[in-house]
Design a protein around this motif. Structure first.
Motif, short mmCIF file in Angstrom:
data_model
loop_
_atom_site.label_atom_id
_atom_site.label_comp_id
_atom_site.label_asym_id
_atom_site.label_seq_id
_atom_site.Cartn_x
_atom_site.Cartn_y
_atom_site.Cartn_z
N LYS A 33 19.72 6.72 -38.57
CA LYS A 33 18.52 7.11 -37.96
C LYS A 33 17.40 6.11 -37.42
N ALA A 34 17.46 5.31 -38.47
CA ALA A 34 16.45 4.29 -38.54
C ALA A 34 16.76 3.30 -37.07
N LYS A 35 17.98 2.96 -36.82
CA LYS A 35 18.51 2.23 -35.69
C LYS A 35 18.25 3.07 -34.43
N PHE A 36 18.63 4.48 -34.57
CA PHE A 36 18.43 5.04 -33.27
C PHE A 36 16.75 5.38 -32.89
N ASP A 37 16.04 5.24 -33.86
CA ASP A 37 14.73 5.57 -33.57
C ASP A 37 14.21 4.31 -32.92
N ARG A 38 14.67 3.34 -33.31
CA ARG A 38 14.19 2.01 -32.60
C ARG A 38 14.73 2.17 -31.20
N VAL A 39 16.07 2.46 -31.04
CA VAL A 39 16.42 2.75 -29.55
C VAL A 39 15.45 3.46 -28.71
N GLN A 40 14.97 4.72 -29.38
CA GLN A 40 14.27 5.55 -28.57
C GLN A 40 13.05 4.91 -28.26
N GLN A 41 12.46 4.06 -29.25
CA GLN A 41 11.10 3.30 -29.27
C GLN A 41 11.30 2.26 -27.90
N ILE A 42 12.21 1.63 -27.84
CA ILE A 42 12.67 0.62 -26.71
C ILE A 42 12.65 1.28 -25.62
N ALA A 43 13.50 2.38 -25.44
CA ALA A 43 13.51 3.27 -24.41
C ALA A 43 12.21 3.92 -23.71
N ALA A 44 11.19 4.15 -24.72
CA ALA A 44 9.97 4.54 -24.47
C ALA A 44 8.89 3.43 -23.61
N GLU A 45 9.30 2.14 -24.31
CA GLU A 45 8.61 0.99 -23.93
C GLU A 45 9.02 0.55 -22.57
N GLN A 46 10.35 0.66 -22.11
CA GLN A 46 10.71 -0.05 -20.95
C GLN A 46 11.03 0.92 -20.02
N GLN A 47 11.39 2.44 -20.29
CA GLN A 47 11.39 3.29 -19.29
C GLN A 47 12.49 3.12 -18.38
N PRO A 48 13.81 2.57 -18.69
CA PRO A 48 14.81 2.34 -17.87
C PRO A 48 15.29 3.90 -17.30
N PHE A 49 15.13 4.68 -17.89
CA PHE A 49 15.17 6.04 -17.52
C PHE A 49 13.82 6.59 -17.70
N ILE A 50 13.32 7.37 -16.58
CA ILE A 50 11.86 8.01 -16.93
C ILE A 50 12.46 9.48 -17.09
N TYR A 51 12.42 9.80 -18.51
CA TYR A 51 12.74 11.33 -18.48
C TYR A 51 11.73 12.28 -17.96
N LEU A 52 12.21 13.32 -17.35
CA LEU A 52 11.15 14.31 -16.71
C LEU A 52 10.84 15.62 -17.73
N ILE A 53 11.86 16.23 -17.79
CA ILE A 53 11.85 17.73 -18.57
C ILE A 53 13.04 17.91 -19.34
N ASN A 54 12.96 18.60 -20.35
CA ASN A 54 13.98 19.36 -20.83
C ASN A 54 14.06 20.90 -20.64
N LYS A 55 15.09 21.24 -20.17
CA LYS A 55 15.08 22.95 -19.66
C LYS A 55 15.16 23.66 -21.06
N ASP A 56 14.53 24.79 -20.75
CA ASP A 56 14.80 25.90 -22.09
C ASP A 56 16.06 26.32 -21.81
N VAL A 57 16.68 26.91 -23.07
CA VAL A 57 17.91 27.54 -22.72
C VAL A 57 17.58 29.10 -22.90
N LEU A 58 17.84 29.51 -21.75
CA LEU A 58 17.46 31.12 -21.63
C LEU A 58 18.76 31.95 -21.39
N LEU A 59 18.54 33.15 -21.96
CA LEU A 59 19.62 34.13 -22.09
C LEU A 59 19.13 35.37 -21.95
N ALA A 60 20.17 36.37 -21.76
CA ALA A 60 19.79 37.81 -21.81
C ALA A 60 20.74 38.42 -22.70
#
Lengths: 270, 544, 274
Positions: free
Chosen positions: B481-508
């Motif tokens: 988790k510590a390692k992957f937290d750091r990956v997320q931090q680098i991703a946020a600093e560098q923005q190689p992917f600019i994440y836009l949205i997470n869709k809700d999971v919708l059901l009936a």
């Protein structure tokens, strides 16, 4: 007389629509691209005559600008296609022999050719970052260049009947030159056919343009066209709730009908 | 009576009626969105087959879709060795397959051997292939299995959630199952009928045999509109996935049946082409390689508007590779960047861009203009692109939007690299960071912004490579988790992917289905199928 | 009537690609101001001969051999542009059906104008006066209303007169009338026949009058040629043909006439028609 009056009305309607398209920037209160994000999918109101689309863009503005794009370019494309069909179909029908075979083979080939792949190949060749205006023009030139084969067959069939006609024989016997014969004797007989093909092509091209944008070739966002406005009608259940969304369709039908009603008048003024 | 009162009455009725009215039995009826390609759990590669496997297969360890923790199933306990290569299972005793064949460690050994046999070409098996060499499976006793892999596997036990145990001896082969249901009837293109497995091992707290439901009828229906129509008529009791528009309409019609399970794992993202060999002008490549440029773009995009307008509010802004609903792995310490065009302009100025007359120019005076490609036919993505186009005019950037058919798009982003920026979705079925390994490793083909690198192009990509490898080999989940937290931090600093949205999971879910607790993990609607009950079906039409 | 050198002297064989020997060594001679009748039944090659003389057969892929000496020049050796200049100006043609020979898309005035412009570059007024003259000489009205009419608004007789007007627009030396009266009713037919006779007299125009109708030919022509299966079997003055046909085919042809006994009376055309 009533027929004449009908024509006058149709002409007036067409002029009005063309006029609105031409002066889109003065007619429309907003830019076609402006997104009123606080009121998407709004119903018609005083500020938005036809409501707004799913991104909050004023549909009246989009319709007006779309009219400009489609109504100026679809006829141009139809003219191009009809011209190609007229020249080559006429040539094939008149000259006959290997020329006829060649032209018909070309038409058959391009009809049999899966258009989709031609378009895909074209998209691959074209650069991605062409400006919207250029892509619009390219689109309709493309439609013009690809839309001729079916018209060509009709023109060819008509011309072939003319080729064996007595009046062309007589024209030749009165010493009429080949070129003059085509222009003064053959063309007047082809005119109704060419006109019909032209009018038929317009709505066809307006609709084809809409599907082209699926391949990255049509009119690009945010520029509106009748085609991409009509594409908004794909979701039938959403349309039944918002009937005013049918406005582009009604306009298209109106224009086609008006054109068709004016057609006979053109034929008789030869 | 107002509709609110009616709803209240209904809820009250349900609350009181539940213990009395809800019985066992009945048939749950819903749709598969395609033809199941196989009933053999080892060969599953598509969603319909996976749903069948979930409903019929018995697994050693079950990932609880709600708590996201691992529950014992056919294995009462398990132990992973320190080197993460060996796992030892203790199996439940006295269990029989649906056809009466007894279950033992031999069956587990048989299943694992089949799964790992290269001839089988099992996608499920691929997850276990960590290194060269054969997998050793031993069954020292009828209720003990020891499996040794050639190399350490991170998150090993979690992978067994996908391994439905086959019988080594049953004449019915893969049709003999250990799950709550078995396939009783199948008509290609039409339906799959599942009947209750009388030998299912699980019982509720009162000792009643599970599942409560007698059968599940799965209609094969690709058309989502027809599915919705049939649900409204009361013919179906469950729709596992609705798009925002359908959901919105259904909600206005009948709010009782719509269920929003929350933010899903899937993300939509924008990225810039950073491939050095791309056929783009050098100055463009320089923009795309500039961290400040990417961050400024990210800041200038109004994600809240995207959620509200494109997804009718059924989406959440996304800022990183892990959805907040992934409870364990999401890095909570990262701050959400704010939508701020002015700050974006300041960032751009720092990076050497000039904003004049409402247009942005780089140092050399080139107008900043690029083309965003996305696949045609996806209305949501087209809208996102058009909205981003509008957002970026505020920082003087001109964006062209081009939609391409999917094969052409893939050709451009994986082979010719002839594109500026691309919007696509990332489908995440796995909670574990290992599931994203192929995206983050710079040598991977799916490292979209600059795939298949011989050596990492930047120091931060090198660091991500290192962290991703380390987390896979780390001994404890905490270290990982510590390692992957750091990956997320680098991703946020560098923005190689600019994440836009997470869709809700919708059901009936029809009110007649009692005990339904929709979740964001697959399968969202029927993950707890064994404890679902069917009550009397209230008339759906009444509330229209 | 006859001058020393004939206006037209043709010796022709025509073969179609899929039908050889349509005309076999036909000899036709027409002198200035002479009306020559050519009689034959359907399929005997009459129309082929008309087109062959105008050099219009080659376009249909037919092979023409022999010579066509017209005004002392062999047409078979002329270029297409020379022929074009000749057609309609020195030699013109009137076809069978006015309904199909007029271009349905063109107004009467336009058709005549086209025929005039094919050979003369002149002002509008010159053109119009030429057209008016031609229309007058075929006894048609020359007002604007008539010129604006479309072929569909003409009677058959008017249509044929328009075509004749077109044919005589440039005062050709030779007019070929190919079944020019066959599609007309009897009254119109006799009117057109008298028109031909008058044109021949007034304009000194030679006419090759092609028909299957022996009676009308006898009424109009100075000489009659009988065509059978691509060959001319007999050629002589109508008197001789009617009174003493030599060839068995001619004899049968005359015997088949409804009023054979009146043949002699009918063979004095100008008496009735003048």
């Amino acid at each position: 007389m009533t027929r004449r009056r009908l024509r006058v009305i149709c002409a007036a309607v067409l002029c009005a629509i063309f006029g609105v398209g031409l002066f889109a920037s003065t007619v429309s209160p907003y830019s076609y691209a402006r997104q009123f994000r606080e009121r998407p999918n709004a119903a018609p109101s005083a500020s938005h005559l036809l409501g707004t689309d799913s991104l909050g863009r004023d549909l009246f503005a989009r319709l007006v600008y779309g009219t400009r794009v489609s109504l100026l370019l679809a006829p141009a494309a139809a003219l191009l296609a009809t011209l190609i069909a007229g020249v080559f179909g006429g040539l094939a029908g008149l000259v006959g022999g290997w020329c006829e075979k060649l032209v018909l083979a070309a038409a058959d080939l391009s009809m049999a050719l899966p258009l989709l792949f031609v378009l895909l190949a074209l998209r691959a060749v074209l650069p991605l970052d062409i400006s919207p205006i250029l892509s619009v023009i390219a689109t309709f030139v493309l439609l013009g260049l690809l839309g001729w084969p079916s018209s060509l067959r009709v023109v060819w069939a008509t011309t072939r009947n003319l080729r064996n006609s007595d009046f062309l024989l007589l024209a030749r016997a009165t010493g009429c030159g080949r070129w003059r014969m085509i222009v003064r004797h053959v063309f007047p007989n082809l005119r109704p056919v060419l006109f019909a093909q032209f009018w038929i092509s317009i709505p066809l091209f307006v609709l084809t343009e809409a599907t082209l944008s699926m391949l990255g070739l049509g009119v690009m966002e945010p520029l509106p066209s009748w085609g991409n406005l009509l594409r908004g009608l794909e979701d039938i259940s959403a349309v039944s709730a918002n009937l005013w969304r049918l406005a582009p369709l009604i306009l298209l039908v109106l224009v086609v009908i008006c054109f068709q009603l004016i057609l006979p008048a053109q034929e008789e003024t030869a | 009576m107002s509709s609110r009162l009616k709803n209240l009455a209904l809820i009250a009725l349900l609350a009181f009626a539940l213990p009395v009215r809800a019985q066992t039995g009945g048939e749950l009826h819903f749709c598969l969105h395609g033809e199941p390609k196989t009933f053999n759990p080892v060969l599953v590669d598509d969603e319909p087959s996976e749903n069948i496997r979930y409903l019929t297969g018995g697994v050693l360890i079950r990932l609880n879709r709600q708590t996201q923790a691992l529950d014992p199933a056919l294995a009462t306990s398990w132990k992973v060795s320190r080197d993460r290569r060996t796992i030892t299972f203790h199996l439940r005793k006295g269990i029989y397959f649906s056809d009466g064949t007894p279950f033992s460690s031999e069956d587990v050994a048989y299943t694992m051997r089949l799964l790992m046999d290269p001839e089988t070409h099992s996608t499920t098996g691929d997850a276990f292939r960590s290194g060269e060499g054969a997998v050793q499976v031993r069954a020292p006793g009828p209720d003990i299995v020891v499996i040794t892999f050639p190399a350490p596997i991170a998150g090993l036990e979690r992978l067994f959630d996908q391994v439905a145990i086959l019988s080594a001896h049953s004449p019915k082969k893969e049709m003999a199952v250990l799950g709550p249901f078995y396939v009783a009837d199948y008509k290609a293109g039409s339906y799959v009928l599942l009947q209750k497995n009388q030998n299912y091992w699980k019982h509720d707290a009162q000792g009643h045999a599970l599942p409560y439901i007698d059968s599940v009828r799965l209609d094969i229906q690709r058309n989502r509109d027809i599915e919705l129509l049939r649900f409204r008529r009361g013919e179906l009791q469950l729709i596992n996935r609705l798009d925002a528009e359908q959901f919105d309409r259904l909600q206005q019609e009948n709010p009782v049946v719509t269920k929003n399970a929350g933010t899903g794992l899937d993300a939509e993202e924008l990225w810039f082409n950073q491939v050095p060999a791309a056929p783009l002008p050098e100055y463009k490549k320089a923009w795309f390689r500039t961290k400040g440029f990417r961050k400024a773009i990210s800041m200038a995009i109004n994600r809240a508007d995207l959620c509200r307008i494109v997804y009718a509010g059924y989406a959440k802004p996304a800022y990183g590779p892990v959805s907040p609903s992934n409870q364990f792995w999401f890095n909570k310490s990262l701050e959400d960047p704010k939508y701020d065009p002015q700050a974006a302009l300041r960032l751009l100025a720092q990076a050497g861009f000039r904003y004049e007359n409402e247009s942005l120019k780089d140092r050399a005076g080139n107008r900043v203009e690029f083309t965003v490609v996305t696949n045609s036919g996806n209305a949501a993505r087209e809208k996102i692109a058009t909205m981003i186009q509008q957002d970026l005019t505020q920082v003087g950037i001109k964006v062209n939007v081009v939609t391409l058919d999917f094969p052409s798009l893939i050709e451009r982003i994986t082979r010719t690299f002839d594109y500026d920026a691309c919007i696509l979705g990332l489908v995440n079925t796995d909670l574990d960071p290992n599931g994203q390994m192929n995206v983050w490793l710079s040598s991977s083909e799916n490292h979209q912004w600059n795939p298949s690198q011989k050596a990492p192009a930047t120091s931060w990509e090198a660091e991500i490579d290192k962290l991703m490898r380390e987390q896979a080999a780390a001994a404890t989940e905490k270290e990982r988790k510590a390692k992957f937290d750091r990956v997320q931090q680098i991703a946020a600093e560098q923005q190689p992917f600019i994440y836009l949205i997470n869709k809700d999971v919708l059901l009936a879910v029809s009110p007649s289905v009692i005990g339904a607790v929709p979740v964001v993990l697959n399968p969202p609607g029927f993950w707890n199928v064994e404890t679902l009950r069917l009550g009397p079906a209230p008339e759906l039409g009444v509330q229209k | 009537m006859t001058s020393s050198a004939p206006l037209l002297s043709a010796r022709l064989s025509v073969d179609y690609r899929n039908k050889p020997g349509v005309l076999r060594n036909i000899v036709v001679e027409i002198h200035r101001g002479e009306i020559v009748g050519l009689v034959g039944e359907s399929g005997s090659g009459k129309s082929t001969l008309a087109l062959a003389l105008l050099q219009l057969l080659q376009l249909k892929g037919a092979k023409v051999q022999g010579e066509v000496i017209f005004q002392d020049e062999d047409l078979l050796h002329k270029s297409e542009s020379q022929l074009r200049a000749m057609r309609g100006r020195q030699m013109s043609v009137v076809l069978q059906s006015p309904l199909t020979s007029l271009n349905p898309a063109l107004r009467v005035g336009t058709q005549l104008k086209e025929a005039w412009r094919a050979h003369v570059k002149g002002t509008k007024e010159e053109c119009l006066s030429a057209i008016r003259t031609a229309l007058n000489s075929v006894s048609l009205p020359d007002d604007d209303e008539f010129l604006r009419r479309r072929p569909s608004q003409l009677s058959v007789g008017q249509g044929q007169r328009v075509i004749i007007a077109m044919a005589i627009l440039h005062r050709p030396a030779l007019l070929i009338a190919d079944e020019a009266t066959s599609a007309l009713d009897t009254i119109t037919q006799s009117e057109i026949l008298s028109l031909f006779a008058r044109l021949n007299r007034d304009l000194d125009m030679a006419i090759l009058y092609i028909s299957h109708d022996l009676l009308s030919v006898a009424a109009l022509c100075h000489r009659v040629a009988i065509l059978r299966d691509g060959e001319i079997v007999e050629c002589d003055s109508p008197d001789v043909i009617f009174d003493a046909p030599r060839h068995p085919y001619t004899q049968r042809l005359i015997a088949a006439l409804p009023g054979a006994c009146f043949g002699k009376t009918l063979s004095r055309p100008l008496e009735i028609l003048s």
